[in-house]
Motif scaffolding. Structure first.
Motif, mmCIF file in Angstrom:
data_model
loop_
_atom_site.group_PDB
_atom_site.id
_atom_site.type_symbol
_atom_site.label_atom_id
_atom_site.label_comp_id
_atom_site.label_asym_id
_atom_site.label_seq_id
_atom_site.Cartn_x
_atom_site.Cartn_y
_atom_site.Cartn_z
ATOM 1 N N TRP A 106 0.837 -1.212 0.000
ATOM 2 C CA TRP A 106 0.000 0.000 0.000
ATOM 3 C C TRP A 106 0.866 1.254 0.000
ATOM 4 N N ARG A 110 0.900 4.055 -2.845
ATOM 5 C CA ARG A 110 0.615 5.430 -2.433
ATOM 6 C C ARG A 110 1.752 6.365 -2.849
ATOM 7 N N GLU A 114 1.575 9.577 -5.183
ATOM 8 C CA GLU A 114 2.024 10.882 -4.683
ATOM 9 C C GLU A 114 3.028 11.506 -5.649
ATOM 10 N N SER A 137 7.424 7.272 1.336
ATOM 11 C CA SER A 137 6.395 6.225 1.291
ATOM 12 C C SER A 137 6.899 5.001 0.551
#
Length: 196
Positions: A106, A110, A114, A137
């Motif tokens: 995830w 993400r 981003e 991330s």
């Protein structure tokens, strides 16, 4: 002033609860840092019991008269939740590792979104900040997905550090509220005239 009395009453009751909540946070933080694997397993167990209740709720809802159009979907979701709950409750260590692996994937997804969003964003946020967030991330996601066992322990440790900091803030906040309340109370001896 009636409003200030209500606030004062709330604060006089509230500071004790702030200190208690802070103390609980500190104890949880210390335990999570001292035994991160046990914490990760306990969190997986809690998630398993939540999934069990959610699965039972979905199945009960599926057979209600108002669920005519979504009955199949609710049954499928209920069965999936019950299977997940079974594994989480009877094999929490494996579940903690699996949840960390899913969290890693995830975070990678993400981060990619981003990074894409950083170039298409019209927000006032600087692009480099969005790219830095995306890179973090992706990096954390890769670390979790590549070694989910250590990732589960790391998450539990960071959760413990966060709980420790949160608990400290609550205790200090509660003591500050108590000091504020006791600093503004003035005892007037019987028979003495209050000062204007």
């Amino acid at each position: 002033m009636p409003g200030s009395t209500a606030v004062g009453d709330w604060l006089s009751v509230g500071w004790k609860m702030l200190v208690v909540r802070g103390a609980v946070g500190i104890v949880f933080g210390i335990l999570a840092i001292a035994w991160p694997l046990s914490t990760a397993i306990a969190l997986a167990l809690l998630w398993g019991f939540w999934a069990l209740m959610d699965g039972i709720g979905s199945l009960v809802q599926a057979f209600q008269p108002e669920a005519e159009g979504s009955r199949l979907w609710l049954v499928v979701m209920g069965v999936i939740a019950l299977v997940a709950a079974f594994f989480a409750i009877f094999s929490p260590a494996t579940t903690a590792v699996t949840l960390t692996w899913i969290l890693g994937i995830w975070l990678i997804v993400r981060g990619v979104f981003e990074a894409i969003g950083a170039f298409g964003s019209n927000l006032a946020t600087p692009r480099w900040l969005l790219l830095l967030s995306a890179a973090l991330s992706i990096l954390i996601g890769i670390l979790f997905a590549a070694n989910p066992g250590a990732g589960a322990v790391t998450i539990a440790t960071w959760l413990g550090i966060a709980a420790l900091a949160w608990g400290g803030v609550f205790v200090l906040g509660g003591l500050a509220v108590r000091r504020e309340l006791t600093g503004h109370t003035t005892v007037i001896p019987p028979g003495a005239a209050p000062q204007p």
